[in-house]
Design an enzyme around this catalytic site. Structure first.
Site, PDB file in Angstrom:
ATOM      1  CB  SER A   1       5.965  -4.120  -2.729  1.00 18.02           C
ATOM      2  OG  SER A   1       4.867  -4.295  -1.873  1.00 18.02           O
TER       3      SER A   1
ATOM      4  N   GLY B   1       0.843  -1.190   0.000  1.00 16.26           N
ATOM      5  CA  GLY B   1       0.000   0.000   0.000  1.00 16.26           C
ATOM      6  C   GLY B   1       0.879   1.240   0.000  1.00 16.26           C
ATOM      7  CG  LEU B   2      -0.576   4.805  -1.930  1.00 16.50           C
ATOM      8  CD1 LEU B   2      -1.716   5.804  -1.974  1.00 16.50           C
ATOM      9  CD2 LEU B   2       0.478   5.152  -2.972  1.00 16.50           C
ATOM     10  CB  SER B   3       4.401   6.286   1.979  1.00 19.53           C
ATOM     11  OG  SER B   3       4.953   6.841   3.147  1.00 19.53           O
ATOM     12  N   GLY B   4       2.106   5.649   4.416  1.00 18.06           N
ATOM     13  CA  GLY B   4       1.083   6.243   5.266  1.00 18.06           C
ATOM     14  C   GLY B   4      -0.251   5.532   5.232  1.00 18.06           C
ATOM     15  CB  SER B   5      -1.554   2.706   3.224  1.00 15.46           C
ATOM     16  OG  SER B   5      -0.547   1.729   3.426  1.00 15.46           O
ATOM     17  N   GLY B   6      -0.917   2.619   6.484  1.00 12.44           N
ATOM     18  CA  GLY B   6      -1.162   1.862   7.713  1.00 12.44           C
ATOM     19  C   GLY B   6      -0.612   0.450   7.676  1.00 12.44           C
ATOM     20  CE  LYS B   7       3.453  -0.126   3.133  1.00  9.25           C
ATOM     21  NZ  LYS B   7       3.083   1.321   3.186  1.00  9.25           N
ATOM     22  CB  SER B   8       4.462  -0.265   9.555  1.00  8.62           C
ATOM     23  OG  SER B   8       5.363  -0.359   8.473  1.00  8.62           O
TER      24      SER B   8
END
Length: 201
Positions: free
Chosen positions: A105, A31-38
């Site tokens: 990615s 997902g985009l940077s800031g999407s909440g993946k981490s």
């Protein structure tokens, strides 16, 4: 490299999985940077750990402090970044570990290569779907502001594309889904697909 020989191990992946009471797999958060993946990956790992499962979280930023610190952010280096991560994740799966990979990615082709490297049956793509405008508003690292000001080039979502997954195993729309609900969706998927032992709850 004909002189390189693959050495078979006496202890197999199934042997390692048996004592862990689980099946190794990769949860690939994209997902985009800031999407909440981490954030979501961290909470999923926490729940799995508290439930007695063996996990490891590979975070994009963290790996760039070590294994991938020699890589930049142009197309060639991004491809190499994902290649290395996929190879590391493959080793963890062979160890019987549930691996959580939190990487932007952005390119479909590279995610597909990662799936092939790791093994299609071991790869669970999780699309953390957050609109660009929401990510820009969050901007937890201040990167969107720098990209929009021209201080960073080739930034995903601004001047470099993000190619959304066509058919991810799990699709989390963060605008409509609380973190706790996202964790439950992913955990239940692992249970239903047989990666988690039934006796461990």
């Amino acid at each position: 490299m004909d002189y390189l020989i693959w050495h078979a191990h006496k202890v197999s992946r199934r042997d390692r999985e048996r004592i862990k009471n689980q099946k190794g797999c990769v949860l690939w958060f994209t997902g985009l940077s800031g999407s909440g993946k981490s954030t979501i990956a961290n909470e999923v790992e926490y729940k799995l750990n508290k439930s007695g499962y063996h996990t490891y979280l590979l975070d994009g930023d963290n790996l760039r402090h070590g294994l991938n610190k020699d890589l930049g952010f142009d197309y060639k280096d991004r491809v190499e970044n994902i290649r290395r991560v996929a190879e590391v994740a493959k080793l963890f799966v062979d160890a019987g570990v549930i691996v959580l990979v939190a990487f932007i990615s952005p390119f479909k082709k590279e995610r597909e290569k990662a799936r092939e490297t790791i093994g299609r049956e071991n790869f669970i793509e999780i699309f953390v779907d957050t609109p660009l405008e929401v990510c820009i508003k969050r901007d937890p690292k201040g990167l969107y502001k720098k990209a929009l000001n021209g201080e960073i080039s080739d930034f995903t979502g601004i001047d470099s594309p993000y190619e959304k997954p066509d058919n991810p195993e799990i699709h989390i729309k963060t605008v409509d889904t609380e973190i706790s609900e996202a964790v439950k969706i992913i955990y239940n998927f692992l249970e239903q697909k047989g990666f988690l032992a039934n006796e461990q709850k």
